[in-house]
Every structure is written in C-alpha cells, then in structure tokens.
Design an enzyme around this catalytic site. Sequence first.
Site, mmCIF file in Angstrom:
data_model
loop_
_atom_site.group_PDB
_atom_site.id
_atom_site.type_symbol
_atom_site.label_atom_id
_atom_site.label_comp_id
_atom_site.label_asym_id
_atom_site.label_seq_id
_atom_site.Cartn_x
_atom_site.Cartn_y
_atom_site.Cartn_z
ATOM 1 N N VAL A 176 33.131 6.679 39.142
ATOM 2 C CA VAL A 176 32.540 5.581 38.363
ATOM 3 C C VAL A 176 33.133 4.234 38.788
ATOM 4 O O VAL A 176 32.416 3.232 38.894
ATOM 5 C CB VAL A 176 32.723 5.819 36.843
ATOM 6 N N ALA A 235 43.552 -0.584 40.113
ATOM 7 C CA ALA A 235 44.620 0.414 40.116
ATOM 8 C C ALA A 235 44.046 1.722 40.645
ATOM 9 O O ALA A 235 43.016 2.200 40.146
ATOM 10 C CB ALA A 235 45.153 0.614 38.699
ATOM 11 N N LYS A 242 34.721 8.571 26.860
ATOM 12 C CA LYS A 242 34.212 9.086 25.570
ATOM 13 C C LYS A 242 35.289 9.785 24.767
ATOM 14 O O LYS A 242 35.330 9.692 23.535
ATOM 15 C CB LYS A 242 33.021 10.026 25.797
ATOM 16 N N GLU A 255 29.466 1.364 26.344
ATOM 17 C CA GLU A 255 28.116 1.898 26.572
ATOM 18 C C GLU A 255 28.129 3.128 27.483
ATOM 19 O O GLU A 255 27.397 4.091 27.274
ATOM 20 C CB GLU A 255 27.238 0.795 27.202
ATOM 21 N N VAL A 259 28.555 7.264 26.519
ATOM 22 C CA VAL A 259 27.557 8.224 26.023
ATOM 23 C C VAL A 259 26.309 8.174 26.897
ATOM 24 O O VAL A 259 25.716 7.107 27.091
ATOM 25 C CB VAL A 259 27.165 7.923 24.559
ATOM 26 N N ILE A 278 21.951 5.636 30.259
ATOM 27 C CA ILE A 278 20.990 5.307 29.184
ATOM 28 C C ILE A 278 21.647 4.316 28.220
ATOM 29 O O ILE A 278 22.725 4.597 27.714
ATOM 30 C CB ILE A 278 20.592 6.574 28.386
ATOM 31 N N GLY A 295 30.082 16.058 41.370
ATOM 32 C CA GLY A 295 30.806 15.025 40.603
ATOM 33 C C GLY A 295 30.279 14.847 39.188
ATOM 34 O O GLY A 295 30.584 13.854 38.531
ATOM 35 N N ASP A 317 32.764 17.806 25.507
ATOM 36 C CA ASP A 317 32.304 16.507 25.997
ATOM 37 C C ASP A 317 31.116 16.014 25.150
ATOM 38 O O ASP A 317 31.081 14.851 24.733
ATOM 39 C CB ASP A 317 31.901 16.638 27.475
ATOM 40 N N LYS A 368 30.745 12.668 22.539
ATOM 41 C CA LYS A 368 29.647 11.696 22.569
ATOM 42 C C LYS A 368 28.886 11.692 21.242
ATOM 43 O O LYS A 368 28.504 10.637 20.738
ATOM 44 C CB LYS A 368 28.707 12.027 23.726
HETATM 45 N N1 HSE Z 1 30.664 15.576 32.537
HETATM 46 C C1 HSE Z 1 29.783 14.639 31.932
HETATM 47 C C2 HSE Z 1 28.382 15.223 31.954
HETATM 48 C C3 HSE Z 1 29.828 13.347 32.698
HETATM 49 O O1 HSE Z 1 28.136 16.184 32.686
HETATM 50 O O2 HSE Z 1 27.529 14.742 31.215
HETATM 51 C C4 HSE Z 1 29.127 12.196 32.019
HETATM 52 O O3 HSE Z 1 29.695 11.888 30.781
#
Ligand code: HSE
Length: 437
Positions: free
Chosen positions: A14, A43, A105, A129, A132, A136, A187, A201, A205
């Site tokens: 990212v 960094a 998140k 932003e 989540v 989008i 990735g 995860d 979110k």
């Molecule tokens: N690992 C997360 C996903 C990355 O697959 O949605 C994006 O938040």
Amino acid sequence: MSPIKIGLLGLGTVGGGTATVLKRNADEITRRAGRGIIVDYAATLEPERASELGMSDLRVTADAFDVVNDPDISIVVELIGGYSLAKELVLQAIENGKHVVTANKALIALHGNEIFAKAQEGGVIVAFEAAVAGGIPIIKALREGLAANNIEWLAGIINGTGNFILTEMRDKGRAFDEVLAEAQALGYAEADPTFDVEGIDAAHKLSILSSIAFGIPLQFEKTYTEGISKISRDDVIYASELGYHIKHLGIARRTKAGIEQRVHPTMIPKKRLIANVNGVMNAVLVNGDAVGHTLYYGAGAGDEPTASAVVADIIDVVRVLTTDPENRVPHLAFQADLLADIPILPIEAIESAYYLRMCAENHAGVLAEVTRILGESNISIEAFIQKEPENNHAEQVDIILLTHKVNEGDMNIAIQQIEALDVICGEVMRIRVESLD
Ligand code: HSE
C-alpha cells in the site's frame, strides 16, 4: 502556497501504491487539494524500495519515529499495519500535532476510541477510509453522503481474500488451501491469513462500519465472528441448487433490542446484486430509511485500489488544514459527546433463516426424527433436499434443509438434539440465510 510534506510509514504494497499514485497524478491532485503534496520522508526496512519506486531522492529511515518526529512533516501516513507499534506511532504523531492517515483496520477497530479522543484533544484529524473495503469510499458515503438517514442495516463483503477463495471454490472447484496460497502470493491476504479466513479482518472492518452507521463507540470485541474454513465444496453446490450463493458477510443491523454485529458465512439469493460480487471485489449494501438500498462496489484489496482511498484522505486533510477542528466531520460520523449506548446483541439473540446439512443413516424414519425435533421447536422447513447416494447400497446420505426465520438460541437447542440422534453421523453444518430485501 507551498507544497505540503507528508511522511509514509511503510513502503510495502500500500505504501508503494500510495507513493506511485501521488507521483503519477500529482497535477490533478494539486488542482483538487489547492496545493502540492510531496512525499518527503519514508520509513522502511528496505531502503532500496525508494529507488524501485523511482524516488531515489526520497529521504528514508529504518526508524519510523524519525518520520513522526520530523518538524517538516505535516501528515503522517501509517501503512505498516499491526497493533502496538502502529498505535505508539499514531499517538506520537498526534502528540506532535500532526494529522494522520491510516489504512490500519485492526488499529482503528481496537484502539480507535482512544486515538480519536486524543486526536480531538489535539485538534488533528485521523482519517481511515482505506481501513474498510480497500478502494470503495464507504466511510465517506456513510459519514457524509448518507448523513440524512437512520441507517437500518448494512451488509458487506469486506474481505477480498475470503471472497476470492469462495468464488474460486464455486466456479473452478479449486481446493481451499490452494486458493488461499494464491491470494497470499497476490498480496491480498493479511500477514497472518487466519485473520482473513476466520473473519477477524472482516470483524475489524464491520465494527468500524457499525460505529459510523449507528453512532456508537467502536466495539470490535463484541462482534460475533465465524470463518469460512468449514465451508465445503458440497455446501457451495447445495446452496447453488437451492438458488443461493455463499458469501462471507459482515452484517450490522439495528433492532429494537440492540445492534446485531456479526461476521459469518451467509447464503444470499443469487438474484441479489451483492451475491454476484466475485473474486477479490468487495461490496457493501446499506439500507437507510430515507434513501432505501444503496450498494457500493469495488476492489477490496491491492496496492493502487487501497492507495486510492489513502490519497483521497490525504487530499481531504490538506483541504481542511485551516478549518477549526470543531467544524470538521466527526471521526465516527456523530459528535463524539453524542455517541449512543446501544447494546450489541449476543449471537443467540439474533433471528435468521438457516441452511442445515447433516449426514444421516440411509433408512426409513430418519427424516421423520429430524423434522419432529424441528417441529417441536417451532422451526418450519422451507426447502429440503436428500441426495441420492452414488451407490444404492450406501449406508449414509446427505440431508439438506432450509428453514424459515428462527431465533438462533432455539436453533442451537434443536441442532444439539439432532446431533444426539443415533441416526445422525457427526456434526450438523449450519449456514445462516439472509434475504437482504
Ligand atoms: N486482507 C484484506 C482482504 C486486505 O483480503 O480484504 C484488505 O483489507
């Protein structure tokens, strides 16, 4: 006006995407923000990343605190992920009077209440932003575009990795582990991919979305979380025969008793648009009392889609740098002193329809025993499939039932009684069914 200098913490997927988008679209971004935005300091533990990204002049350091404490940096962009170091860095940046943009998140879900309180005290913005649904702009939509509404519920496919796995299993018959390995190579997956497949995860979110939708503090720890690792290819096929797709959904719903906040595999009618969101794509369906249904769709992970959200936040911060803190959009959409104390409901209190799959002995009377238990619990059956065994003399068959809506606590008791029957082998597989109409 002189350009604003920003510092990136992390030049990974990212971070690299953010640097690339800022450079490629610099002219348009300047026209939007009203002044230039320069990545001045980064960094990273891989200093060669700067030249790989075509930014050999970029100042780099291995110590992220160097960036956070640099007086030239006005906005710190936290893209390293994780909880503890990221929290220390963000709090230090706030302490230093810097604005923060983050895609983290986990950090917001677990420590957002504390971080936003500190940011408000310090008069700085913490924008998130990208935390989540990747690219989008769902935070902006909920916080600003839908501000007129009482949000009644929202339901989202908010983990790209999980959706990619379910789609590949359904469309190509691929094995779970093989698809997960591909998601990691692309990735998409978290550093620890159990966060993706076990729903953690998505729960991070969802707790953010729920907070912004209903004006309540962040309560990740109260989110019911169930992963997709028990979904078999058979379930995917049976669901399809019944007219449904299985999606890993995050659902937040306001009821009279409190707020449902739950992540689990969910069967959705195939005719719903959201049931046809495939691969790494994410989508969030929001039901507001004034607007009705609105659906937000796009890439949920990946370098530039996530960078799109990060850069939008940076531009937003630059635009409001000179506004009074009290005139800014509140971090959690509602004024901080007006957040509501509405309880998050335990999963046993929700109502849902259910898909049940069980392995049963192949002889007369078995189905009658199962339906007797369901009948005694007032659970009515909407559809039923009994699979013909491939071999007529097979001793076990799959029975699949679809029920009408029932309280989850009552369903738990019925499932325990069914599993206790001698004619049932093993555990009953249960998937919640949502019509989303
Ligand atoms: N690992 C997360 C996903 C990355 O697959 O949605 C994006 O938040």
